[in-house]
Scaffold this motif. Structure first.
Motif, PDB file in Angstrom:
ATOM      1  N   ILE A 477      70.119  21.460 128.292  1.00  0.00           N
ATOM      2  CA  ILE A 477      70.943  22.735 127.019  1.00  0.00           C
ATOM      3  C   ILE A 477      69.930  24.290 127.233  1.00  0.00           C
ATOM      4  O   ILE A 477      68.774  23.836 128.044  1.00  0.00           O
ATOM      5  N   LEU A 495      70.892  28.046 121.148  1.00  0.00           N
ATOM      6  CA  LEU A 495      72.094  27.732 121.790  1.00  0.00           C
ATOM      7  C   LEU A 495      72.575  26.974 122.390  1.00  0.00           C
ATOM      8  O   LEU A 495      73.553  27.070 121.701  1.00  0.00           O
ATOM      9  N   ASN A 497      74.005  23.784 122.211  1.00  0.00           N
ATOM     10  CA  ASN A 497      74.389  22.997 120.840  1.00  0.00           C
ATOM     11  C   ASN A 497      74.405  23.805 119.697  1.00  0.00           C
ATOM     12  O   ASN A 497      74.985  22.884 119.308  1.00  0.00           O
ATOM     13  N   ASN A 499      72.222  24.763 117.961  1.00  0.00           N
ATOM     14  CA  ASN A 499      71.240  24.909 117.073  1.00  0.00           C
ATOM     15  C   ASN A 499      70.900  26.667 117.573  1.00  0.00           C
ATOM     16  O   ASN A 499      70.749  27.053 118.806  1.00  0.00           O
ATOM     17  N   CYS A 513      69.090  23.369 113.433  1.00  0.00           N
ATOM     18  CA  CYS A 513      69.532  22.459 113.807  1.00  0.00           C
ATOM     19  C   CYS A 513      70.878  20.982 112.685  1.00  0.00           C
ATOM     20  O   CYS A 513      71.187  21.477 112.057  1.00  0.00           O
ATOM     21  N   PRO A 572      71.236  17.113 118.892  1.00  0.00           N
ATOM     22  CA  PRO A 572      71.005  18.376 118.870  1.00  0.00           C
ATOM     23  C   PRO A 572      69.280  18.030 117.739  1.00  0.00           C
ATOM     24  O   PRO A 572      68.668  19.376 117.829  1.00  0.00           O
ATOM     25  N   SER A 575      67.006  19.148 120.663  1.00  0.00           N
ATOM     26  CA  SER A 575      66.508  20.943 120.677  1.00  0.00           C
ATOM     27  C   SER A 575      64.979  21.179 121.037  1.00  0.00           C
ATOM     28  O   SER A 575      63.880  20.641 120.219  1.00  0.00           O
TER      29      SER A 575
END
Length: 663
Positions: A477, A495, A497, A499, A513, A572, A575
């Protein structure tokens, strides 16, 4: 630069570093200039300088960055020395504009004069050179632009702020006058502000040597709203003319517009010659008295610079030692700090603070922490020391520069934030985790990164290129987009992902998230709460709205930071949290609670990401200026070496970490 000494019906100054040259401002009378004579095709078209400019004598190369400002005579760009990464503000003057002897002489005089100036409150001259296309003048880069920009955002400043800036202007002006130099173009756009909110007096295109009364220059040059009566009457320029302009600057900052501004240029000149202006009743009595004592028709009746500093406006009023970057956009809180606040402020100045001992809290204090979530007071947490070396409200720099202006986000009422801060946090069930005793701090993350990178560089052999990268590295990440909105709320980031997180100015952290279905909230003592989005407590709704605003802005306006494959990302819910962020002159540094270090370089948008793999070894990912990513085990780089481009960036990061670890 041609000093533009025209008749009184014309626009009188061509300021090549002021980006708002052709916009209405307190620096200019708001009337259209007369049509200018047609120019040749070569004069009308000003080709852009090359992306990389090379000094033909030394061979040094400079990377051209964003345009800082432009005028009728020259343009000013941000440029970076590719050998040292040092950034400059560079005036670029086309050779076609200095084809005549008197034009080149004026540029030469400006350069020779500026080279002799060395003062804390004067823009530093570095060097100059020319090629077949342009003349390049390298100057100190002032990242917060000028007082003209601050005026446009604020319209009026408070008395303490005006005292703060005027003291620095007078310091630089006294230095010039003592050297027998008149500036002759004092205005908001020529007072530049650096990263530390320190003022620098610049642009010496109209500067001249102080002469005797008989030999004084009687041409009319300067900026209409700031011209002294004796200049308009062609009685010549003396130091008193600069003092008059200083009085106009003071009036403009306090009142929001220049004292003699009208819709008609000729009427403005009549008002100046008759010293006809109005002092608003909103001005403090000392400010009114000082302005009146400066704006005297007879130059000999005006206060001197020393007398201005001895005036009650300065002697009986509070002057802050420093101004916060947020004052570029909003009224600062300038109350004398308490001893506790002084301690926290000093601690926050260190990029990576030492680990602090835990402080015991009783249950009621722990409960009260949640009520401070949007208080807006910058604090250092106990286990997460944070620093804010920011640029206040920043601008969108380029498609890959992830800075954002305050405008699109400025929808959250401050009053609502204050109200939400007073509410209690009750009656909501949420999963939570207590603060961990051995939680990573910014200091520990920085120390580990500095150690492994230093060891790698110390054993790394010389190499001309990078070794083969991992063909399919395990996904990790990283930050793909970011927005600095710390002048009001905090620092937001997306990020890989998807989030979204925001580290708020007062130390709390909120993340959206799992496709915004869950909300992660972290107190400054590292106690975590996880909520379903539909069950988020009312007290956190204000912060969630701010996160959503930043998320929407990044989604609609910013590009991804590179080509790293974002598929098959870690869950997720796992994170990492941003512990700390800081801006240097050249890069953005981010530290995370999973030990990841990410460094984004401004000029070429390259990035370094140092993270741990599953076996606790380190992986280094480099995203090039072409946005192509390559991941290497750090041990491979240590054994086989890397390109000079990557090695240079690694050394910079190590030096940065070392410097602030010693702070």
């Amino acid at each position: 630069m041609d000093p533009a000494c025209f008749s009184t019906t014309q626009r009188l100054s061509c300021h090549m570093m002021n980006p708002d040259l052709f916009k209405p401002s307190p620096d200019r009378a708001q009337t259209a200039p007369p049509p200018k004579p047609s120019r040749s095709k070569s004069e009308q078209i000003k080709p852009e300088p090359a992306q990389v400019v090379v000094d033909p004598k030394t061979g040094r190369s400079y990377f051209k960055g964003k345009l800082l400002g432009k005028g009728g005579f020259a343009r000013c760009y941000e440029m970076t020395d590719l050998a040292t990464n040092k950034m400059y503000a560079v005036k670029v003057i086309p050779q076609s504009r200095v084809s005549k002897p008197h034009q080149r002489e004026k540029i030469t005089n400006e350069i020779e004069l500026h080279k002799t100036l060395q003062h804390k409150h004067v823009v530093k001259f570095s060097h100059h050179f020319e090629d077949q296309e342009n003349i390049y003048i390298f100057l100190e880069l002032c990242s917060r632009k000028s007082l003209a920009h601050i005026w446009k955002a604020r319209h009026t400043l408070t008395d303490p702020e005006v005292r703060y800036y005027l003291r620095q202007i007078i310091s630089g002006l006294k230095y010039l006058h003592n050297k027998g130099i008149l500036h002759r173009d004092l205005k908001l756009g020529n007072f530049f502000v650096n990263e530390n909110m320190e003022l620098r007096l610049g642009d010496f295109g109209l500067a001249a040597k102080l002469e005797t009364v008989e030999q004084r220059k009687k041409t009319i040059c300067g900026t209409p709203n700031y011209l002294a009566p004796e200049v308009l009457n062609r009685q010549g320029h003396g130091i008193e003319s600069d003092v008059w302009s200083l009085g106009c600057v003071m009036y403009t900052l306090l009142c929001g517009n220049p004292p003699f501004e009208t819709l008609d240029l000729k009427e403005t000149y009549r008002c100046i010659k008759e010293v006809r202006y109005t002092l608003p009743p909103s001005l403090s009595p000392p400010a009114q008295k000082l302005i009146s004592a400066i704006l005297q028709k007879n130059p000999t009746d005006r206060l001197t610079l020393d007398q201005i500093l001895s005036h009650e406006f300065f002697t009986k009023g509070f002057t802050p030692d420093r101004l916060p970057p947020s004052s570029c956009m909003m009224v600062p809180e300038l109350n004398p700090p308490s001893p506790a606040k002084k301690f926290f402020t000093k601690m926050a100045k260190s990029l990576f603070g030492r680990r602090k001992s835990k402080v015991e809290k009783n249950p009621s204090e722990e409960k009260d922490d949640i009520s401070k979530l949007v208080s807006g007071i910058v604090k250092c947490s106990i286990s997460r020391q944070m620093s804010y070396k920011t640029v206040g409200a920043t601008e969108v720099t380029s498609p890959t520069g992830h800075q954002a202006s305050s405008g699109p986000l400025d929808t959250q009422p401050e009053e609502e934030s204050r109200k939400s801060a007073s509410r209690s946090f009750k009656g909501t069930v949420a999963s939570s985790t207590d603060a961990c005793e051995d939680v990573l701090t910014p200091a520990s993350v920085a120390e580990s990164a500095m150690k492994v990178l230093s060891n790698c560089l110390s054993t790394m052999p010389a190499a001309s290129k990078n070794p083969p990268c991992l063909s399919k590295p395990k996904p990790f990440i990283w930050v793909t987009k970011w927005v600095d909105y710390s002048n009001k709320y905090g620092f937001g980031y997306q990020l890989s992902n998807k989030n979204i997180g925001v580290l708020f100015n007062e130390g709390t952290h909120l993340s959206l998230c799992d496709q915004r279905r869950t909300v992660h909230y972290c107190l400054t003592n590292n106690k975590h709460f996880i909520f379903q989005a539909e069950a988020l407590p009312e007290q956190l709704q204000s912060q969630k709205q701010i996160v959503e605003l930043m998320a929407n802005y990044m989604e609609q306006n910013l590009m991804e930071g590179g080509d790293l494959n974002c598929e098959d990302q870690p869950p997720p819910t796992s994170s990492p949290l941003l512990l700390q962020w800081v801006k240097t002159d050249h890069a953005l540094v981010m530290l995370f609670n999973n030990g990841t270090l990410q460094v984004n370089f401004y000029t070429d948008h390259t990035k370094l990401i140092l993270c741990k793999s599953s076996d606790s070894s380190y992986l280094l990912t480099y995203i090039s200026r072409e946005r192509v990513s390559s991941t290497y085990p750090l041990s491979v780089l240590s054994e086989r070496g890397c390109s000079s481009e990557l090695r240079h960036r690694l050394r910079y990061v190590v030096q940065l970490l070392q410097h602030h670890a010693d702070a």
